[in-house]
Design a protein around this motif. Structure first.
Motif, short mmCIF file in Angstrom:
data_model
loop_
_atom_site.label_atom_id
_atom_site.label_comp_id
_atom_site.label_asym_id
_atom_site.label_seq_id
_atom_site.Cartn_x
_atom_site.Cartn_y
_atom_site.Cartn_z
N ASP A 3 -31.83 -95.89 3.49
CA ASP A 3 -30.89 -95.93 4.61
C ASP A 3 -30.07 -94.66 4.65
O ASP A 3 -29.74 -94.08 3.62
CB ASP A 3 -29.95 -97.13 4.46
N ARG A 4 -29.76 -94.22 5.85
CA ARG A 4 -28.86 -93.07 6.02
C ARG A 4 -27.46 -93.61 6.24
O ARG A 4 -27.27 -94.67 6.80
CB ARG A 4 -29.30 -92.21 7.20
N TYR A 5 -26.49 -92.86 5.81
CA TYR A 5 -25.09 -93.25 5.91
C TYR A 5 -24.45 -92.55 7.10
O TYR A 5 -24.58 -91.33 7.24
CB TYR A 5 -24.39 -92.86 4.61
N HIS A 37 -26.47 -95.58 14.99
CA HIS A 37 -27.81 -95.86 15.51
C HIS A 37 -28.86 -95.12 14.69
O HIS A 37 -28.63 -94.01 14.22
CB HIS A 37 -27.88 -95.42 16.98
N HIS A 38 -30.01 -95.73 14.52
CA HIS A 38 -31.06 -95.12 13.70
C HIS A 38 -31.57 -93.81 14.28
O HIS A 38 -32.16 -93.00 13.57
CB HIS A 38 -32.21 -96.09 13.44
N ARG A 39 -31.33 -93.55 15.56
CA ARG A 39 -31.76 -92.28 16.17
C ARG A 39 -30.69 -91.19 16.06
O ARG A 39 -30.94 -90.05 16.39
CB ARG A 39 -32.07 -92.49 17.64
N THR A 40 -29.48 -91.55 15.62
CA THR A 40 -28.39 -90.59 15.57
C THR A 40 -28.74 -89.40 14.69
O THR A 40 -29.13 -89.56 13.55
CB THR A 40 -27.09 -91.24 15.03
N TYR A 46 -28.72 -87.77 20.60
CA TYR A 46 -30.05 -88.34 20.39
C TYR A 46 -30.62 -88.88 21.70
O TYR A 46 -29.89 -89.20 22.63
CB TYR A 46 -30.06 -89.40 19.30
N ALA A 47 -31.94 -88.94 21.72
CA ALA A 47 -32.64 -89.43 22.91
C ALA A 47 -32.63 -90.95 22.90
O ALA A 47 -33.12 -91.58 21.96
CB ALA A 47 -34.07 -88.90 22.93
N VAL A 48 -32.05 -91.52 23.93
CA VAL A 48 -32.02 -92.99 24.08
C VAL A 48 -31.60 -93.27 25.52
O VAL A 48 -30.90 -92.47 26.14
CB VAL A 48 -31.05 -93.64 23.07
N THR A 49 -32.06 -94.37 26.04
CA THR A 49 -31.70 -94.75 27.41
C THR A 49 -30.86 -96.03 27.39
O THR A 49 -30.91 -96.79 26.41
CB THR A 49 -32.96 -95.01 28.26
N TRP A 85 -24.72 -88.34 23.75
CA TRP A 85 -23.95 -87.54 22.81
C TRP A 85 -22.68 -88.29 22.47
O TRP A 85 -21.87 -88.57 23.34
CB TRP A 85 -23.62 -86.18 23.42
N VAL A 86 -22.52 -88.65 21.21
CA VAL A 86 -21.26 -89.19 20.72
C VAL A 86 -20.39 -87.95 20.47
O VAL A 86 -20.59 -87.24 19.50
CB VAL A 86 -21.45 -90.03 19.44
#
Length: 130
Positions: A3-5, A37-40, A46-49, A85-86
């Motif tokens: 897991d990434r933190y 998010h796992h794509r962050t 990150y790409a997400v809709t 973008w966060v």
């Protein structure tokens, strides 16, 4: 793969920006979800809709769209052409000045395409990565 933190800022739970949402608690939880998010990527881009976010959270698409719009108005996120973008994500990362972290930022920007408007906005915000 482990897991990434994804650290969150503790003042999130008292951030007054969220008081302007219809359901401040749920908005905070959704924002925490966006940050972890796992794509962050390291840049917070990150790409997400909205459709993907709705499917993953089980929330109605309209709710996701309205919450993202309010979060954008509050300066928390920006969404454009399938990229989220966060906005202050990178600025809140404790290791953001490390070489490996910055390589990850550059790789994420290249993956999304440096000409993407949000990549350009990111680069304008963080004129130097150090």
């Amino acid at each position: 793969m482990g897991d990434r933190y994804h650290p969150l800022y503790e003042s999130l739970w008292g951030d007054v920006k969220f008081t302007r949402f219809a359901d401040p608690w749920l908005a905070r939880c959704f924002f925490a979800y966006l940050c972890s998010h796992h794509r962050t990527a390291p840049a917070g881009l990150y790409a997400v809709t909205p459709e993907i976010l709705a499917a993953e959270t089980g929330k109605p698409l309209r709710w996701v769209q309205e919450t993202l719009a309010r979060a954008s108005t509050e300066g928390l996120v920006r969404v454009q052409d399938g990229v989220l973008w966060v906005v202050k994500y990178m600025g809140r990362q404790p290791n953001r000045k490390g070489e490996a972290y910055q390589r990850g930022v550059v790789a994420a920007l290249k993956r999304l395409g440096l000409s993407h408007p949000l990549c350009q906005a990111f680069l304008d915000t963080y004129k130097t990565l150090g």
